[in-house]
Enzyme design. Structure first.
Site, PDB file in Angstrom:
ATOM      1  N   SER A 110       0.806  -1.204   0.000  1.00 34.09           N
ATOM      2  CA  SER A 110       0.000   0.000   0.000  1.00 34.09           C
ATOM      3  C   SER A 110       0.843   1.260   0.000  1.00 34.09           C
ATOM      4  O   SER A 110       2.023   1.248   0.334  1.00 34.09           O
ATOM      5  CB  SER A 110      -0.932   0.022   1.209  1.00 34.09           C
ATOM      6  OG  SER A 110      -0.194   0.402   2.345  1.00 34.09           O
ATOM      7  N   LYS A 111       0.215   2.306  -0.381  1.00 32.49           N
ATOM      8  CA  LYS A 111       0.895   3.563  -0.639  1.00 32.49           C
ATOM      9  C   LYS A 111       1.640   4.129   0.577  1.00 32.49           C
ATOM     10  O   LYS A 111       2.688   4.733   0.426  1.00 32.49           O
ATOM     11  CB  LYS A 111      -0.133   4.589  -1.127  1.00 32.49           C
ATOM     12  CG  LYS A 111       0.499   5.714  -1.911  1.00 32.49           C
ATOM     13  CD  LYS A 111      -0.493   6.335  -2.861  1.00 32.49           C
ATOM     14  CE  LYS A 111       0.241   7.199  -3.880  1.00 32.49           C
ATOM     15  NZ  LYS A 111      -0.617   7.697  -4.914  1.00 32.49           N
TER      16      LYS A 111
END
Length: 492
Positions: A259-260
């Site tokens: 995830s970012k």
RNA sequence: GGCCCAUUGGUCAAGCGGUCAAGACACCGCCCUUUCACGGCGGUAACCCGGGUUCGAUUCCCGGAUGGGUCACCA
């Protein structure tokens, strides 16, 4: 029948590294079997529309060399569609979905639902409170078509839901997981058509994959739980379902879905940092798939030749930047100096080392510099951390080690002599560097580390770095002289 | 929580009933090198836990544990 695969992103702005791998596997599998690979745009959520996202994604994909045979393409900087199964953008296929939902309504596999959001929320709350699976309670299941039409004409908003049979096991074969079965009691009467007239993903995928002749649905494992709905929908239409291939996730170091928050996840990030497409693609191909032979470095052609679905892993793999760097560094070393230079220039400009104009005027010099540094890079953007020695004007010992070397008693003599040689030199090339060290050695008896290392510090301020003759060549006469002057004046 | 899926070194992974359990990255050591990288050689390091099945289980079956995914008018 020839293989047809597809990558069907939702245009939300960038291409996730996991999506790139999904696209890649679709591409590899299609090419391996001389089939077609299609790019379809799934933009059925009007709230998520992002300006320019489609163009951006196509750009990232083509950068990676994952090129589709059909679908949305950019020609002369305009978005157009190519292929016989279009349109390939779902928002342009609304009439197709309307026609098909009608078929399901008539066959009794779907029904109108007039329940308000509030009612559904309330139902779900209640179910949750009772510890039950929150799902639609079937309130509108019994509404007849006649009544529905009447209510629709009266202007009531509605959705269309899939009418799942009670207590039935839906079976399917997943190419990587094998047999999977889910009971309809554990499934929901999925919304097929939203009240805004757009289809949901679950309806659009089935209709489109069928109409576009997709033979293999290769997608992320987050779709595995909803596959039974799709399977049932194929059945309701009387269509043959494609092969399903659910890919394991790519994970963060903490084993959570990439995830970012935890670093770079967009291929755009990797492009920006200066990773090469061959490097990223090669690495990403290896997370979730392994070749038969012990090979690590693969060109796209080799990947196509060796790829096979039955060697796709079942469990998620951690994205390992170290290994990516290793593979990318390999491709950087293999690349021409000019290619790396071209990629490096924007980084050097951004870091303030050179201007646009200098990039053109001193191009050959930059190429020479890149040749020296190339072997030290994991990704091109890293060059800004290594390049300082060629640009700085004031030489200061970088660390304790360098400072010590400069304090050696023969350094002043060495500096003087080296300076003299440079002044006398006609041209400063790699040969000059080699020769001058030999001469100094002969004339003074200073040799080995005592010779090379102080000169290195004298010229770069660092005790370590690339080959000295190479550095000398790139530095050139003026630079060398001014540096020695500076050191003599300030440090000796 | 229900359902689904998974579980070999720190990481990617090979293995598909009998192996001293490959290889790669990372790490460590040696060699090469004026230095640092590169490269070469070598080393440390793993079958989640119980039951079965079997002459024999990392491999097959069942439980458990752990991890992940999913439960929207988002994809």
């Amino acid at each position: 029948m020839s293989v047809r695969t597809r990558f069907a992103p939702s245009p939300t702005g960038f291409v996730h590294i996991g999506s790139l791998r999904t696209a890649l596997y679709n591409y590899l599998f299609a090419k391996k079997h001389q089939g077609q690979y299609i790019l379809r745009i799934e933009d059925t959520d009007q709230n998520r529309y992002v300006e320019g996202a489609v163009e951006g994604m196509i750009h990232a994909l083509s950068w990676a060399g994952v090129c589709h045979d059909e679908g949305a393409v950019i020609e002369e900087s305009k978005l157009v569609q190519k292929g016989d199964y279009g349109p390939y953008i779902q928002s342009e296929r609304l009439d197709i979905y309307k026609k098909h939902i009608q078929q399901l309504l008539e066959s009794g596999h779907a029904y109108h639902c007039f329940c308000s959001k509030d009612r559904i929320d309330a139902v779900r709350e209640e179910q949750k409170a009772k510890g039950m699976l929150p799902k639609y309670d079937g309130h509108c299941r019994g509404i007849s078509v006649e009544e529905a039409i009447k209510r629709i004409e009266a202007g009531e908003p509605y959705v269309i839901r899939l009418k799942l049979p009670h207590n039935r096991d839906i079976h399917f074969q997943d190419v990587v997981r094998g047999h999977v079965a889910v009971n309809t009691e554990d499934m929901d009467d999925q919304v097929l058509m939203k009240s805004d007239g757009f289809p949901t993903y679950h309806f659009a995928v089935v209709v489109d994959d069928h109409l576009m002749g997709i033979t293999h649905v290769i997608r992320g494992e987050e779709w595995l739980p909803s596959t039974p709905k799709h399977v049932f929908t194929y059945e309701a239409f009387g269509w043959k379902a494609p092969e399903f291939v659910h890919l394991p996730n790519i994970l963060n170091a903490d084993k959570k879905k990439l995830s970012k928050r935890q670093g770079d996840v967009a291929v755009e990030d990797f492009i920006r940092k200066g990773y090469l497409p061959e490097g990223l693609v090669n690495y990403i191909a290896l997370v979730g798939w392994s070749p038969e032979e012990n090979q690590e470095i693969f060109s796209m052609e080799e990947l196509i030749a060796q790829f096979s679905l039955d060697r796709v892993s079942k469990s998620g793999g951690v994205f390992d930047t170290d290994k990516l760097n290793y593979i990318n560094a390999h491709y950087i070393k293999e690349s021409s100096d000019e290619r790396i230079t071209d990629l490096a220039i924007p980084h050097l400009i951004a870091a303030g080392y050179i201007t646009d104009l200098e990039a053109k005027e001193r191009y050959q010099w930059l190429v020479d510099m890149v040749r020296v540094l190339k072997g030290y890079l994991s990704y091109v953007g890293e060059i800004t951390q290594k390049v300082d020695m060629f640009f700085k004007k004031e030489i200061e010992p970088e660390d304790q080690e360098a400072a010590e070397l400069l304090k050696l008693e023969h350094v002043p003599q060495l500096a003087e002599l080296f300076e003299q040689k440079v002044i006398e030199a006609e041209i400063i090339d790699e040969e000059f560097g080699k020769r001058v060290f030999k001469e100094i050695q002969k004339e003074t008896g200073i040799k080995g580390q005592n010779l090379f290392r102080p000169v290195r510090v004298l010229l770069t301020g660092s005790a370590h770095g690339p080959d000295m003759p190479l550095i000398i060549k790139v530095l050139g006469k003026q630079n060398i002289l001014s540096r020695i002057e500076y050191v003599k004046e300030h440090l000796l």
